[in-house]
Each structure stands twice: as structure tokens, then as C-alpha cells.
Design an enzyme around this catalytic site. Structure first.
Site, PDB file in Angstrom:
ATOM      1  CD  GLU A 245       8.064   7.992   3.053  1.00 36.33           C
ATOM      2  OE1 GLU A 245       6.997   7.456   2.671  1.00 36.33           O
ATOM      3  OE2 GLU A 245       9.066   7.342   3.368  1.00 36.33           O
TER       4      GLU A 245
ATOM      5  CG  ASP B  74       0.301   2.958  -1.934  1.00 38.26           C
ATOM      6  OD1 ASP B  74       1.131   2.825  -1.018  1.00 38.26           O
ATOM      7  OD2 ASP B  74       0.425   3.760  -2.866  1.00 38.26           O
TER       8      ASP B  74
END
Length: 276
Positions: A57, A68
Site C-alpha cells: 500500500e 490517520d
């Protein structure tokens, strides 16, 4: 035999088939494109498969990454500060493909940079660069049908995110736009939260998901070491590690980050998934 039957499997499908044949889980590693700079990020990217990453990824840096935690936020800021752009990220994929034509690579990020680049242009350029799939964190299925259709036409998998709080009645619509694999988030919250790997009800949660989709199931968020990876590998088709790898790169450098990948791969790839 139809022409479709002659179409070779995608890199994602081929990699999961290999892992299934070897009776093991896949290791999915996340790194941020351009962190801490373009050259060193490219070098790390090129070494991940040999260290044991089955699927990569690659994060698309964005100034406001809502899902995040601090580690990936800092990585994005370092990359943006060094001048990383979405065009630069696609260029990194093209460079990676010059030496590696088999490792699946998925771009992960947010819709805003894609819209600024131009959705149609982005999808075409991503497919041409050698991207295999997309995880767009903030594009819900209610608004993503056209994007998904265009991606599928180009052979790009739209990988769905499923949270612990995703209602069962919403799963059919969510998974209908899914390709490649399903990313099951281990807990509610942002990436990188300290704590143990998911256990207990994860087995039943994945069993319920398997009632709705034949796609491989990957589990991510909160997996930080070999023991945690082994615990997830015992019940999932893939183990996703991001923040721990990004933190290791930030604090100890590239060699230490690759050492962590090797540790994670060794534990993820064990057929008995034992925890010592």
C-alpha cells in the site's frame, strides 16, 4: 470458453491465490510515498518485496488525513514538505514497475488530491503506471458508483473499508463496489493506536463478512509486531501493517524498517501462526 476465461488473473488475485496455495496469510505493508524524500522512498519501495511484503500500500500524501494517526500524519507532512505530488507518486509506481511486474501495489489516500488531479485523468494514469487497486478513505459507496465503474473498466480494484461499526444492512452496497480484497479495520479510531492486536470477536466478525463476500479479508490498524501479526494471520487472509513501519522508518531508518518487514513476514507466513 469465453474470451473472459482467457483473461489472466489480476496481480492481486494471483497473489492471494499463491498465499492460499501455500496455506498462509499475505503481508500488506503501507509506506507513504515521498517519505522522507523521493529518492529514499523509492529505494525503500523497491526493497519491500524481497523483505517479505506480498502486497504494497503506497500512501498518497494529503494535508488533512482524517483517518490517520500522528505517525502517518508526520510522514505525509515530510513528503509534502519535500515536494511530493500525486504526479510524483504515480511516477514512483512507474519506476517500481520497471523492476517488479508481479507484486500488487495499491494506492491509499483521500479524494481531494484525486479531484484536484482530475478523477478521469488520475484513473487512466494510475492504470497506465501499474497500480492494481485503490483505497479511497473518504469516498462512500453512496457517492462512489461512477468512480468505481470507471476504475473497474481500467482494471483497478476498488478496495472497500469495513469498520467495526459498519451496519450489517449497509454491507451489501459497500461490498458490491469492492474488488481485490476487503480491508477490515480492527477498531474504531485512527491508525497507529497503541495496543494489542485484535482477537476474540475478530474470528466471528470475519466469519460474518465472509457470508457477504468471496473476496479475501485483510485486517489492519494496530498491528505493530510479529506476535500481533501472527494473531491476525490465524484468522484473516491478510495482515496490514502501516503505522509501525512508518514509525520505524522515522525513528530508526530504512534498514530498521526493512528488518521489521522481515520479522512481520516471518510470522505472517508461518502456516501454524503460532505465537511464541
Amino acid at each position: 470458453m469465453s474470451p473472459h476465461d482467457l483473461t489472466p488473473p489480476s496481480r492481486l488475485a494471483a497473489r492471494f491465490a499463491t498465499c492460499q496455495a501455500e496455506q498462509r496469510a499475505a503481508l500488506v505493508t503501507y509506506v507513504m510515498a515521498g517519505d522522507p524524500d523521493r529518492a529514499s522512498s523509492q529505494a525503500l519501495l523497491s526493497q519491500l518485496p524481497a523483505a517479505g511484503a506480498d502486497i504494497i500500500e503506497l500512501g498518497m500524501p494529503f494535508s488533512d488525513p482524517m483517518a490517520d494517526g500522528e505517525a502517518i500524519q508526520r510522514a505525509g507532512q515530510r513528503a509534502l514538505g519535500d515536494g511530493q505530488t500525486l504526479a510524483g507518486t504515480l511516477a514512483m509506481v512507474r519506476e517500481f514497475r520497471r523492476q517488479d511486474t508481479t507484486t500488487p501495489l495499491v494506492l491509499m489516500g483521500y479524494l481531494n488530491p484525486i479531484q484536484c488531479y482530475g478523477e478521469t485523468r488520475f484513473l487512466g494514469d494510475a492504470a497506465a503506471a501499474g497500480v492494481d487497486g485503490l483505497i479511497v478513505v473518504d469516498l462512500p459507496p453512496e457517492h462512489g458508483a461512477a468512480f468505481t465503474a470507471r476504475a473497474r473498466d481500467l482494471g483497478l480494484a476498488r478496495i472497500p473499508l469495513v469498520a467495526p461499526t459498519t451496519p450489517a444492512e449497509r454491507l451489501p452496497a459497500l461490498l458490491a463496489q469492492g474488488d481485490g480484497f476487503v480491508y477490515r479495520i480492527a477498531y474504531n479510531g485512527i491508525t497507529g493506536r497503541a495496543g494489542n492486536a485484535p482477537s476474540g470477536d475478530m474470528t466471528s466478525a470475519l466469519a460474518q463478512l465472509r457470508e457477504h463476500t468471496p473476496l479475501p479479508l485483510a485486517v489492519g490498524f494496530g498491528i505493530r509486531d510479529g506476535d500481533a501479526a501472527a494473531a491476525v494471520a490465524a484468522v484473516a487472509d491478510a495482515v496490514v501493517v502501516g503505522s509501525a513501519l512508518v514509525e520505524r522508518l522515522e525513528t530508526q531508518g530504512q534498514a530498521a524498517a526493512l528488518a521489521l518487514v522481515r520479522e512481520l513476514a516471518e510470522r505472517t507466513h508461518r502456516r501454524d501462526h503460532s505465537i511464541e
